[in-house]
Design an enzyme around this catalytic site. Structure first.
Site, PDB file in Angstrom:
ATOM      1  N   ASP A 197       4.367  23.275 -18.048  1.00  0.00           N
ATOM      2  CA  ASP A 197       3.929  24.575 -17.531  1.00  0.00           C
ATOM      3  C   ASP A 197       3.712  24.520 -16.019  1.00  0.00           C
ATOM      4  O   ASP A 197       3.334  23.489 -15.457  1.00  0.00           O
ATOM      5  CB  ASP A 197       2.606  24.985 -18.180  1.00  0.00           C
ATOM      6  CG  ASP A 197       2.744  25.207 -19.678  1.00  0.00           C
ATOM      7  OD1 ASP A 197       3.815  25.670 -20.110  1.00  0.00           O
ATOM      8  OD2 ASP A 197       1.777  24.913 -20.412  1.00  0.00           O
TER       9      ASP A 197
ATOM     10  N   TYR B 155      -3.728  37.293 -23.934  1.00  0.00           N
ATOM     11  CA  TYR B 155      -4.892  36.627 -23.385  1.00  0.00           C
ATOM     12  C   TYR B 155      -6.065  37.614 -23.380  1.00  0.00           C
ATOM     13  O   TYR B 155      -5.850  38.831 -23.299  1.00  0.00           O
ATOM     14  CB  TYR B 155      -4.627  36.157 -21.956  1.00  0.00           C
ATOM     15  CG  TYR B 155      -3.643  35.019 -21.850  1.00  0.00           C
ATOM     16  CD1 TYR B 155      -3.884  33.797 -22.476  1.00  0.00           C
ATOM     17  CD2 TYR B 155      -2.471  35.150 -21.110  1.00  0.00           C
ATOM     18  CE1 TYR B 155      -2.985  32.745 -22.371  1.00  0.00           C
ATOM     19  CE2 TYR B 155      -1.569  34.104 -20.993  1.00  0.00           C
ATOM     20  CZ  TYR B 155      -1.829  32.897 -21.633  1.00  0.00           C
ATOM     21  OH  TYR B 155      -0.940  31.866 -21.529  1.00  0.00           O
TER      22      TYR B 155
ATOM     23  N   ARG C 281       0.331  38.149 -29.518  1.00  0.00           N
ATOM     24  CA  ARG C 281      -0.811  37.517 -28.885  1.00  0.00           C
ATOM     25  C   ARG C 281      -0.982  37.984 -27.434  1.00  0.00           C
ATOM     26  O   ARG C 281       0.004  38.161 -26.700  1.00  0.00           O
ATOM     27  CB  ARG C 281      -0.671  35.994 -28.909  1.00  0.00           C
ATOM     28  CG  ARG C 281      -0.728  35.392 -30.293  1.00  0.00           C
ATOM     29  CD  ARG C 281      -0.722  33.872 -30.235  1.00  0.00           C
ATOM     30  NE  ARG C 281      -1.951  33.364 -29.603  1.00  0.00           N
ATOM     31  CZ  ARG C 281      -2.144  32.081 -29.305  1.00  0.00           C
ATOM     32  NH1 ARG C 281      -1.189  31.192 -29.544  1.00  0.00           N
ATOM     33  NH2 ARG C 281      -3.278  31.694 -28.753  1.00  0.00           N
TER      34      ARG C 281
END
Length: 292
Positions: free
Chosen positions: A170, A134, A132
């Protein structure tokens, strides 16, 4: 080829107690309780183990970057693997926290701690067997706070009753330097954004590394607006929109769509640390999560 490179000692402060069957010594604190050879401080204080030694941590890469088998492990000087999620301490005792970089700024590979693998190494996320990325570079250093966990069984009444996303908290680090995967930074929280991703609460703590030239200028959310103008809006918009190119809806944000204060960020961190403590002492089922 696998490579090993040293990174900073864990901010030169206390090291966490390693998990079961690993030798360590504890300094007992008042009002503390020992569970499974670890110490968790009760009430509003952060849960953290204090070892009497401060081992330098190294990272060991296995496999080639941007492949399915690439992993970044954390090891001690003696070569023992440790978990960046469980074994790196959260709180440093001076109002700062350890932050582990998963994704360096100006990169797009979606790297993350593998919470379901032994020793929770950093790897590139996958979907349907494919790596994956972004759709565009992230503009800040991004990673996690160790010894935190967003409980998927806890509904936050302050954020639309959303449940935790089953991951560590995060961090978006806004300093000027581009960091490396696996680097451990000493940071101070400045603000918090309550992102809601497909119904799950996914906190984003905005922080700055203490070695950044502007670190002394920023101590709360208003300082970020003053010295890093438009950064909070840019962070919110980036995380709101990054799934849209893949045909998914925009993410939402709670708390009035605004960044909360430093005090609120500290509240989020404390609650997530308490949830992690319950997880590792097995008061809460761990499911597929690795506790080693």
């Amino acid at each position: 080829m696998a490579a090993t490179r040293a990174i900073a000692a864990v901010a030169g402060q206390t090291a966490s107690c390693l998990l079961s069957k690993r030798p360590f010594a504890l300094k007992q604190k008042p009002n503390s309780i020992c569970f499974n050879r670890k110490t968790f401080v009760v009430s509003k204080r952060l849960f953290s183990c204090n070892a009497i030694y401060n081992p330098e941590v190294q990272i060991k890469e296995e496999g080639q970057p941007e492949t399915l088998d690439y992993r970044v492990f954390f090891v001690t000087n003696s070569g023992k693997k440790i978990s960046p999620w469980h074994d790196v301490p959260l709180h440093l005792g001076d109002g700062s926290f350890n932050f582990i970089v998963e994704i360096p700024k100006e990169s797009s590979a979606k790297m993350e701690v593998a919470t379901d693998e032994l020793y929770t190494p950093i790897k590139q996320d996958t979907k349907k067997g494919k790596l994956r990325y972004y759709p565009y570079n992230i503009n800040w250093n991004y990673g996690l706070l160790p010894q935190t966990w967003e409980d998927p069984c806890f509904a936050n009444s302050e954020v639309e009753g959303a449940f935790g996303d089953n991951d560590p908290v995060d961090v978006v680090e806004i300093g000027g330097a581009r960091r490396k995967i696996g680097e451990i930074l000493k940071v101070k929280p400045l603000a918090a954004l309550a992102m809601i991703d497909e119904g799950e609460l996914d906190w984003k703590i905005v922080a700055i590394s203490l070695d950044d030239p502007k670190a002394s200028l920023v101590n709360d959310v208003d300082d970020v607006e003053k010295h890093f103008p438009d950064t909070l809006t840019a962070i919110r918009d980036w995380f709101r929109d990054y799934k849209i190119p893949d045909g998914k809806p925009a993410n939402k944000f709670g708390l009035g769509n605004k960044a909360a204060s430093k005090d609120y960020a500290l509240k989020v961190i404390t609650e997530a640390n308490e949830s992690w403590a319950k997880l590792v002492k097995r008061s809460i089922p761990s499911g597929e999560l690795s506790l080693v």
